[in-house]
Design an enzyme around this catalytic site. Structure first.
Site, PDB file in Angstrom:
ATOM      1  N   ASP A 161      -2.712   8.158   6.233  1.00 53.75           N
ATOM      2  CA  ASP A 161      -2.709   7.771   7.555  1.00 53.75           C
ATOM      3  C   ASP A 161      -2.134   6.433   7.650  1.00 53.75           C
ATOM      4  OD1 ASP A 161      -4.870   6.503   6.299  1.00 53.75           O
ATOM      5  OD2 ASP A 161      -6.226   6.623   8.065  1.00 53.75           O
TER       6      ASP A 161
ATOM      7  N   ASP B 230      -3.480   3.220   8.151  1.00 54.23           N
ATOM      8  CA  ASP B 230      -3.822   2.159   7.210  1.00 54.23           C
ATOM      9  C   ASP B 230      -4.037   2.349   5.801  1.00 54.23           C
ATOM     10  OD1 ASP B 230      -6.262   3.717   7.781  1.00 54.23           O
ATOM     11  OD2 ASP B 230      -7.433   1.671   7.377  1.00 54.23           O
TER      12      ASP B 230
ATOM     13  N   SER C 118      -6.291   2.947  12.348  1.00 54.55           N
ATOM     14  CA  SER C 118      -5.909   4.007  11.519  1.00 54.55           C
ATOM     15  C   SER C 118      -5.064   5.124  11.992  1.00 54.55           C
ATOM     16  CB  SER C 118      -7.452   4.587  11.248  1.00 54.55           C
ATOM     17  OG  SER C 118      -7.490   5.591  10.348  1.00 54.55           O
TER      18      SER C 118
END
Length: 472
Positions: free
Chosen positions: A243, A245, A108
């Site tokens: 972000d 992902d 992430s």
């Protein structure tokens, strides 16, 4: 033979608020295989499947981790469907439609020297109970000695774009100029065609060959200035980013001001006529004070807790959603938009809130929509490389003597009205300001959130508190 529980325990990797996270050096091929075997062992007890989907983000370590997971699946005789670099919600959505579990290799927003694994059941994101089942599983497997080549299937990318373009007319964004801050986002190759399919003029910005750890709750000063400069230069109606992902949005208005994620979520839920919401305790209290929703439930921080609350809300309400302070929007029920049905997607998504905001802003500016909400301002930041044990110790003492703690932070004139221990330590002051501390669930960080009727005061509370905590 190796035992999954032993390999996982020795690695030191644990589940945080969203997935298993750790240093890249901890995610050896055997550790990735151990998690995969344990995940499948927990899934076969309740589901029947022959295929498992895998996708990755743009971290340099992600392809090899995906190969290790794929090798473990092959050891189990399962077919691997590899969707390459796509957003986490794109993977989750296609896997749910095809009734198969899936694994997303991503850390992430955390730095590139770390990574992680997110697991999804055929019916959506795993629960905290599932996490414990994975950690405790005793699956036996052979050590990984070779890694398979993986061939990309484009189905997840295609279906993800169609999920949203099918909701609106092809000219919905005609006349709109959208900036896409691409950096290293997993969805950067999907967003331009998606917005263009709805009629927008799109300008791509700042694609990076190096991984950029964008944190939508603690936007870097350089990105704050960039957005304002881009808006002035190009005359954007909106800037869109995510972000790493692609499950947490970062959206700026026509002036280049980044919206707080919970404000974006509030506007999205209102535009969708959502009846009931589940949101973490850290979200803006304007959600309740705007009086737009029949019911708002507050949970611990993390999408598993929001999703768990959906089950309770479905007993009473027909349209249900949730979102987090990071902006990730979770759709807990099927909802009709423009006479067209969008299926539930109980995992964080970045695209839906951006599109619903643009839909709501057809006749108004985005900034005017924000300004019409109750004016409660939030701000957050974090101390990185701050031992979790130290964070916990500080908060234990703070809970016992909150007034003394506030004095230590240099907030001498502040008085405590009440304390919320739902997740971390959330202190509401007599003046109405809120300051909230919480150790990160997936990195050695201490997060601080603040809320006030004044934006400058919210920023001051966070900066002052974190500055003083470093000295404690």
């Amino acid at each position: 033979m190796l035992i999954s529980a032993n390999v996982i325990k020795e690695s030191g990797i644990q589940f945080g608020t969203s997935g298993a996270r750790g240093l890249v050096t901890q995610f050896s091929a055997d550790v990735c295989a151990a998690f995969t075997h344990a995940f499948i062992e927990s899934m076969v007890k309740n589901f029947t499947f022959k295929q498992v989907a895998i996708a990755i983000d743009n971290r340099p370590s992600s392809p090899q981790m995906a190969q290790a997971c794929a090798k473990a699946l092959q050891q189990l005789g399962l077919e691997v469907i590899y969707y390459g670099v796509v957003p986490t919600p794109a993977l989750a959505y296609v896997a749910m439609q095809d009734n198969m579990p899936c694994i997303m290799v991503t850390g992430s927003h955390i730095p590139f020297d770390r990574n992680g694994l997110k697991f999804y059941r055929p019916d959506g994101e795993i629960s905290k109970v599932d996490e414990q089942a994975i950690l405790n599983a005793t699956a036996e497997f052979e050590a990984v000695t070779d890694l398979p080549e993986l061939v990309v299937n484009n189905k997840a990318a295609i279906q993800y774009i169609e999920r949203y373009t099918s909701l609106f007319d092809s000219e919905m964004l005609a006349g709109k100029r959208i900036g896409i801050y691409e950096h290293s986002s997993a969805g950067r190759d999907l967003y331009t065609p998606l917005f263009e399919a709805l009629g927008a003029e799109v300008i791509a910005l700042e694609r990076s060959d190096e991984f950029v750890p964008i944190d939508t709750e603690a936007v870097a000063e350089v990105d704050i200035e960039r957005a304002k400069q881009w808006s002035q230069q190009y005359g954007f109606d909106l800037i869109f980013s995510t972000d790493g992902d692609g499950d947490r949005p970062l959206v700026a208005d026509e002036q280049g001001n980044w919206l707080r994620g919970d404000v974006l979520g509030l506007l999205c839920a209102d535009a969708m006529n959502i009846e009931a919401l589940a949101v973490p305790v850290s979200c803006n209290t304007a959600i309740e004070s705007c009086n737009l929703f029949k019911y708002v439930s507050r949970t611990k921080i993390g999408s598993p807790y929001v999703i768990a609350e959906f089950e309770n809300l479905t007993k009473t309400y027909s349209s249900i959603a949730g979102f987090e302070a990071n902006g990730g929007f979770l759709l807990g029920s099927d909802v009709e938009i423009n006479g067209r049905l969008i299926k539930a997607l109980p995992t964080r998504d970045a695209v839906l809130p951006a599109l619903m905001l643009l839909s709501a802003a057809k006749q108004k500016s985005i900034s005017s929509l924000v300004n019409n909400l109750p004016q409660r301002f939030t701000f957050s930041d974090r101390i990185q490389n701050f031992a979790t044990e130290k964070s916990i110790a500080i908060l234990v003492i703070a809970k016992q003597q909150p007034d003394v703690f506030l004095q230590q932070l240099g907030l001498d004139d502040s008085k405590v009205e009440y304390i919320d221990e739902t997740d971390g330590l959330r202190i509401t002051l007599v003046c109405g300001d809120i300051i909230h501390f919480r150790p990160s669930g997936n990195a050695p960080e201490l997060r601080c959130y603040a809320e006030s009727s004044c934006n400058e005061q919210a920023q001051y509370l966070v900066k002052q508190a974190l500055h003083q905590i470093i000295a404690i």
